[in-house]
Design a protein around this motif. Structure first.
Motif, PDB file in Angstrom:
ATOM      1  N   LYS A 260       0.824  -1.210   0.000  1.00  0.00           N
ATOM      2  CA  LYS A 260       0.000   0.000   0.000  1.00  0.00           C
ATOM      3  C   LYS A 260       0.856   1.257   0.000  1.00  0.00           C
ATOM      4  N   ASN A 261       1.966   1.214   0.723  1.00  0.00           N
ATOM      5  CA  ASN A 261       2.815   2.399   0.853  1.00  0.00           C
ATOM      6  C   ASN A 261       3.843   2.545  -0.264  1.00  0.00           C
ATOM      7  N   ASN A 262       4.057   1.492  -1.056  1.00  0.00           N
ATOM      8  CA  ASN A 262       5.151   1.531  -2.034  1.00  0.00           C
ATOM      9  C   ASN A 262       4.753   1.229  -3.470  1.00  0.00           C
ATOM     10  N   VAL A 263       3.569   0.671  -3.703  1.00  0.00           N
ATOM     11  CA  VAL A 263       3.166   0.296  -5.058  1.00  0.00           C
ATOM     12  C   VAL A 263       1.836   0.972  -5.376  1.00  0.00           C
ATOM     13  N   ASN A 264       1.846   1.845  -6.357  1.00  0.00           N
ATOM     14  CA  ASN A 264       0.619   2.524  -6.772  1.00  0.00           C
ATOM     15  C   ASN A 264      -0.158   1.670  -7.764  1.00  0.00           C
ATOM     16  N   ASN A 265      -1.446   1.939  -7.863  1.00  0.00           N
ATOM     17  CA  ASN A 265      -2.304   1.267  -8.851  1.00  0.00           C
ATOM     18  C   ASN A 265      -2.176  -0.247  -8.760  1.00  0.00           C
ATOM     19  N   CYS A 266      -2.479  -0.772  -7.570  1.00  0.00           N
ATOM     20  CA  CYS A 266      -2.244  -2.184  -7.304  1.00  0.00           C
ATOM     21  C   CYS A 266      -3.472  -2.835  -6.684  1.00  0.00           C
ATOM     22  N   LEU A 267      -3.767  -4.048  -7.134  1.00  0.00           N
ATOM     23  CA  LEU A 267      -4.768  -4.908  -6.514  1.00  0.00           C
ATOM     24  C   LEU A 267      -4.043  -6.041  -5.813  1.00  0.00           C
ATOM     25  N   LEU A 268      -4.271  -6.195  -4.515  1.00  0.00           N
ATOM     26  CA  LEU A 268      -3.654  -7.255  -3.729  1.00  0.00           C
ATOM     27  C   LEU A 268      -4.668  -8.375  -3.522  1.00  0.00           C
ATOM     28  N   ILE A 269      -4.273  -9.597  -3.895  1.00  0.00           N
ATOM     29  CA  ILE A 269      -5.106 -10.780  -3.704  1.00  0.00           C
ATOM     30  C   ILE A 269      -4.356 -11.709  -2.765  1.00  0.00           C
ATOM     31  N   SER A 270      -4.936 -11.975  -1.592  1.00  0.00           N
ATOM     32  CA  SER A 270      -4.281 -12.794  -0.587  1.00  0.00           C
ATOM     33  C   SER A 270      -5.173 -13.957  -0.192  1.00  0.00           C
ATOM     34  N   GLU A 271      -4.545 -15.017   0.298  1.00  0.00           N
ATOM     35  CA  GLU A 271      -5.313 -16.182   0.736  1.00  0.00           C
ATOM     36  C   GLU A 271      -6.341 -15.801   1.795  1.00  0.00           C
ATOM     37  N   GLU A 272      -5.996 -14.890   2.680  1.00  0.00           N
ATOM     38  CA  GLU A 272      -6.901 -14.563   3.776  1.00  0.00           C
ATOM     39  C   GLU A 272      -7.880 -13.449   3.434  1.00  0.00           C
ATOM     40  N   SER A 273      -7.710 -12.763   2.298  1.00  0.00           N
ATOM     41  CA  SER A 273      -8.651 -11.695   1.921  1.00  0.00           C
ATOM     42  C   SER A 273      -8.535 -11.419   0.429  1.00  0.00           C
ATOM     43  N   TYR A 274      -9.405 -12.017  -0.357  1.00  0.00           N
ATOM     44  CA  TYR A 274      -9.354 -11.804  -1.806  1.00  0.00           C
ATOM     45  C   TYR A 274     -10.736 -11.459  -2.347  1.00  0.00           C
ATOM     46  N   HIS A 275     -11.542 -10.800  -1.552  1.00  0.00           N
ATOM     47  CA  HIS A 275     -12.972 -10.700  -1.805  1.00  0.00           C
ATOM     48  C   HIS A 275     -13.330  -9.952  -3.092  1.00  0.00           C
ATOM     49  N   ASP A 276     -12.684  -8.836  -3.369  1.00  0.00           N
ATOM     50  CA  ASP A 276     -13.102  -7.986  -4.489  1.00  0.00           C
ATOM     51  C   ASP A 276     -12.104  -8.089  -5.638  1.00  0.00           C
ATOM     52  N   ILE A 277     -12.504  -8.756  -6.729  1.00  0.00           N
ATOM     53  CA  ILE A 277     -11.623  -8.829  -7.897  1.00  0.00           C
ATOM     54  C   ILE A 277     -12.199  -8.026  -9.074  1.00  0.00           C
ATOM     55  N   SER A 278     -13.157  -7.132  -8.773  1.00  0.00           N
ATOM     56  CA  SER A 278     -13.739  -6.323  -9.835  1.00  0.00           C
ATOM     57  C   SER A 278     -12.709  -5.374 -10.445  1.00  0.00           C
ATOM     58  N   ARG A 279     -11.631  -5.075  -9.714  1.00  0.00           N
ATOM     59  CA  ARG A 279     -10.579  -4.183 -10.212  1.00  0.00           C
ATOM     60  C   ARG A 279      -9.474  -4.941 -10.929  1.00  0.00           C
ATOM     61  N   LEU A 280      -9.693  -6.219 -11.196  1.00  0.00           N
ATOM     62  CA  LEU A 280      -8.635  -7.076 -11.723  1.00  0.00           C
ATOM     63  C   LEU A 280      -7.997  -6.518 -12.990  1.00  0.00           C
ATOM     64  N   ASN A 281      -8.781  -5.985 -13.891  1.00  0.00           N
ATOM     65  CA  ASN A 281      -8.269  -5.476 -15.168  1.00  0.00           C
ATOM     66  C   ASN A 281      -8.146  -3.957 -15.189  1.00  0.00           C
ATOM     67  N   LYS A 282      -8.238  -3.343 -14.006  1.00  0.00           N
ATOM     68  CA  LYS A 282      -8.208  -1.886 -13.937  1.00  0.00           C
ATOM     69  C   LYS A 282      -6.929  -1.338 -13.317  1.00  0.00           C
ATOM     70  N   GLU A 283      -6.160  -2.195 -12.663  1.00  0.00           N
ATOM     71  CA  GLU A 283      -4.953  -1.742 -11.974  1.00  0.00           C
ATOM     72  C   GLU A 283      -3.703  -2.156 -12.744  1.00  0.00           C
ATOM     73  N   GLU A 284      -2.645  -1.360 -12.605  1.00  0.00           N
ATOM     74  CA  GLU A 284      -1.392  -1.681 -13.299  1.00  0.00           C
ATOM     75  C   GLU A 284      -0.772  -2.961 -12.740  1.00  0.00           C
ATOM     76  N   TYR A 285      -0.818  -3.120 -11.414  1.00  0.00           N
ATOM     77  CA  TYR A 285      -0.235  -4.289 -10.770  1.00  0.00           C
ATOM     78  C   TYR A 285      -1.322  -5.146 -10.124  1.00  0.00           C
ATOM     79  N   VAL A 286      -1.175  -6.444 -10.253  1.00  0.00           N
ATOM     80  CA  VAL A 286      -1.962  -7.405  -9.480  1.00  0.00           C
ATOM     81  C   VAL A 286      -0.955  -8.293  -8.759  1.00  0.00           C
ATOM     82  N   ILE A 287      -1.059  -8.340  -7.432  1.00  0.00           N
ATOM     83  CA  ILE A 287      -0.104  -9.089  -6.621  1.00  0.00           C
ATOM     84  C   ILE A 287      -0.856 -10.134  -5.804  1.00  0.00           C
ATOM     85  N   THR A 288      -0.468 -11.403  -5.973  1.00  0.00           N
ATOM     86  CA  THR A 288      -1.046 -12.472  -5.165  1.00  0.00           C
ATOM     87  C   THR A 288      -0.059 -12.828  -4.057  1.00  0.00           C
ATOM     88  N   VAL A 289      -0.600 -13.085  -2.876  1.00  0.00           N
ATOM     89  CA  VAL A 289       0.235 -13.370  -1.708  1.00  0.00           C
ATOM     90  C   VAL A 289      -0.348 -14.552  -0.944  1.00  0.00           C
TER      91      VAL A 289
END
Length: 225
Positions: A50-79
């Motif tokens: 959040k503090n270092n990567v702009n225009n990013c969607l974070l998808i994590s095992e413990e919280s991946y609820h909203d993927i509506s921004r999947l094709n709208k952000e420059e970065y998609v990061i899975t954790v």
């Protein structure tokens, strides 16, 4: 931007605090464990992104609820903040952290980290491969019927941590790694892309994998060899 190595440094800086939480495992609705260590890892990684990567969607095992921004952000990061939580809460060192970064729909960077084993493999790293092995790594959810499907010619290992198994098949310590039940994208995207980088063959649901992004919330069966 070297996202993966920055996250590995962050995790190692907080490793003692993470390890202090290994006795906090609780069962989720799917009968798998989550611990306060998982949640701390997720928070550390999420806050850094959040503090270092702009225009990013974070998808994590413990919280991946909203993927509506999947094709709208420059970065998609899975954790996967702690892969192998059952190992982690049981005091085993074979647990890992997995990160995979896609930029504008294309794989950008991935990391497999095994913090207690002091192992980290990132995109661009050189790796000396073990020349031969007859070990096949297996998924941890196996039934007698599953074992009946397996061919001969291998020694089999079940270690209960996808990141650990992926590292070993990439390293050559395993001849192959297969998962008959299926894993989620955050479990496998780091290993799949690093396996391709190091010349391994990767198949998902019986078809060759070429590095494409995999949607969260779906279980994928796979073979890496």
């Amino acid at each position: 931007m070297d996202i993966c190595r920055s996250l590995y440094t962050l995790i190692m800086e907080h490793l003692n605090e993470i390890l202090s939480l290994r006795s906090t495992g609780t069962l989720k609705s799917d009968n798998s464990f989550v611990s306060e260590g998982d949640l701390l890892c997720e928070k550390l990684v999420g806050d850094w992104i959040k503090n270092n990567v702009n225009n990013c969607l974070l998808i994590s095992e413990e919280s991946y609820h909203d993927i509506s921004r999947l094709n709208k952000e420059e970065y998609v990061i899975t954790v996967d903040p702690i892969d192998g939580t059952e190992n982690f809460v049981s005091g085993l060192k074979e647990w890992g952290v997995g990160v995979s970064v896609y930029r504008k729909g294309t794989h950008y960077q991935s990391m497999i980290a095994l913090p207690e084993l002091d192992i980290c493999l990132c995109t661009g790293d050189e790796l000396h491969r073990i020349p031969r092995s007859r070990i096949c790594g297996l998924s941890s959810y196996m039934t007698p019927e599953d074992f009946a499907q397996l061919g001969g010619g291998f020694e089999f290992r079940i270690m209960g941590c996808c990141m650990y198994n992926m590292y070993n098949v990439i390293h050559g310590s395993y001849a192959q790694f297969q998962h008959l039940k299926g894993c989620y994208s955050w479990d496998i995207l780091p290993g799949m892309n690093l396996a391709l980088e190091h010349g391994r063959e990767v198949f998902i649901d019986g078809k060759p994998y070429k590095g494409e992004f995999l949607l969260p919330g779906i279980k994928y069966k796979f073979l890496v060899k």
